[in-house]
Design an enzyme around this catalytic site. Structure first.
Site: not given
Ligand code: EPZ
Length: 414
Positions: A395, A117, A304, A122, A24-25
């Site tokens: 989802r 969320c 995850d 996020r 998915k991701n």
């Molecule tokens: C991706 O989310 C995945 N989603 C998530 O999977 C997964 O848990 C996550 O990466 C971590 O591996 C998809 O790929 C669609 P991040 P993403 O940006 O991109 C902080 C699932 O269940 N951050 O790496 O949103 C954030 O708050 C989902 O399949 C900032 O501070 O994750 C978090 O603490 C859930 N500022 C950390 O980074 C930003 O601008 C990681 O977030 C962006 C992120």
């Protein structure tokens, strides 16, 4: 559509073989990246999931045409609009990924700011800082990010944290922008490498040097045919489920190299795992040893799989600790699991899990991975467990219950 409920009963062991679906991701950003071309794209091994249907809807809102059959998506037509309404963004957080390709193609757009969320805060500040460095100009008003018409410029961007979404968004913007953009401290998840492969097939030149991506972009990219990588999180979910419930299972189409850290932890807990051609074979331990984990960006232990690990450790001989370092508040599921009798104590971002004797109760899923963890806990508990709010699970897991049932799980949906 009325929400469905899973009814789970105690299951003594799982056995058989299942095929892991496309990721998915990995599929989500690749589908979004088709906005970078007017030519046809054929994306194969796309899982049929609610989040994927939401991204199809979003592509259509922006002017693309989508045909989906037998896990293959054909995306044709042109990007016509840079306007993303709130109802689309609310349905799918990953919709913020369109900002990069839309800015690279048409230079302006208006996007709804994503809301809260269930897995914690996020923000998208890293995405926006990247675009600002590429000379995008925007203001946030009335819950919308309004980008003025500007051409993006190639540049060097250093991420404070290797965010998956920010890396993908900036990477797509850079692939559609002439010149070399350097992304330092980029995320290294296999889904990022897959997106680099897709963008390279479209004509961008991308070099991966450790944590740095060097993206030589073009304003005209071409269409292509691409196969989505297997879902490492789905594979990890089943590996942990088998270890927790018990049994011996083969996973077809799973990449163990994307799961090294998880396989290592499972082996430490006593599970036997072997790779044989395109199969991963797993045999559960009789009583798992307690193994503590700490989540981290790839190649660390994936956030995850954290709720699933917590459920697995309910069976371990001694207490284990789970430290969440990616989404520090991703523990909303604990109170639900306590309804089954789970012994769990949270201090800050560290969850202590003790050996528990579980008995059935009604649970409500709070997010996708927690939903899967609750179903697994339901299979470990005496009596009947029901899990509601199942839309979370649909989802992100393709044919989850069909796969579990084919392995002999005592589970049904009503
Ligand atoms: C991706 O989310 C995945 N989603 C998530 O999977 C997964 O848990 C996550 O990466 C971590 O591996 C998809 O790929 C669609 P991040 P993403 O940006 O991109 C902080 C699932 O269940 N951050 O790496 O949103 C954030 O708050 C989902 O399949 C900032 O501070 O994750 C978090 O603490 C859930 N500022 C950390 O980074 C930003 O601008 C990681 O977030 C962006 C992120």
């Amino acid at each position: 559509m009325p929400d469905r409920v899973a009814r789970c009963g105690f299951t003594s062991s799982l056995a058989g073989r299942i095929k892991i679906s496309g990721s998915k991701n990995a599929a989500l950003p690749v589908l979004v990246a088709t906005l970078l071309t007017d030519e046809d794209c054929l994306i194969e091994n796309v899982p049929a999931l609610e989040d994927i249907f939401s991204i199809f809807h979003l592509l259509k809102v922006l002017g693309k045409k989508v045909r989906f059959s037998g896990n293959t998506a054909k995306i044709t037509g042109k990007l016509k609009s840079g306007d993303l309404p709130e109802r689309v963004v609310r349905k799918l957080r990953a919709s913020v990924l369109v900002i990069g390709p839309v800015l690279a193609r048409i230079g302006y757009g208006s996007f709804s700011v994503p809301g809260g969320c269930a897995i914690g805060e996020r923000p998208i500040d890293l995405h926006l800082e990247g675009f600002r460095k590429m000379k995008a100009e925007f203001e946030i008003a009335g819950g919308r990010m309004n980008f003025k018409k500007r051409k993006l410029h190639s540049t060097t961007i250093k991420l404070r944290f290797p965010s998956v979404g920010a890396t993908e968004n900036i990477l797509m913007a850079a692939a559609g922008t002439p010149g070399v953009t350097k992304i330092i401290n980029a995320a290294k998840e296999p889904e990022i490498t897959a997106l680099c492969d897709f963008l390279s097939q479209m004509g961008a030149k991308i070099k991966i040097e450790g944590n740095t991506l060097l993206v030589n972009g073009k304003d005209r990219l071409s269409g292509c045919r691409f196969g989505v990588i297997p879902d490492r999180i789905e594979a990890g979910t089943f590996l942990i489920a088998v270890s927790a419930v018990g049994g011996e299972v083969e996973l077809e189409n799973a990449e163990d190299r994307h799961l090294r850290n998880v396989v290592k932890k499972l082996a430490l807990s006593g599970a036997k795992i072997v790779k044989c051609g395109n199969l991963i074979k797993i045999k559960s331990p009789r009583i798992p040893k307690s193994v503590s984990v700490e989540t981290a960006p790839y190649p660390g232990f994936p956030t995850d799989l954290q709720p699933l690990w917590a459920v697995y450790m309910l069976k371990a001989e001694k207490a284990a600790e789970i430290k969440e370092k990616v989404f520090p508040t991703r523990f909303m599921y604990i109170d639900e699991l306590k309804r089954l009798g789970a012994r769990m104590r949270l201090r800050g971002n560290v969850l202590k899990v003790g050996k528990s004797s579980l008995s059935g109760a009604h649970l409500l899923a709070c997010d996708l991975r927690a939903a899967a963890a609750m179903v697994v806990a339901g299979l470990m508990a005496r009596g009947e467990t029901t899990v509601g709010n199942l839309f979370h699970l649909f989802r992100g897991y393709e044919n989850f219950f069909e796969k579990l049932k084919s392995l002999g799980a005592n589970v049904s949906i009503k």
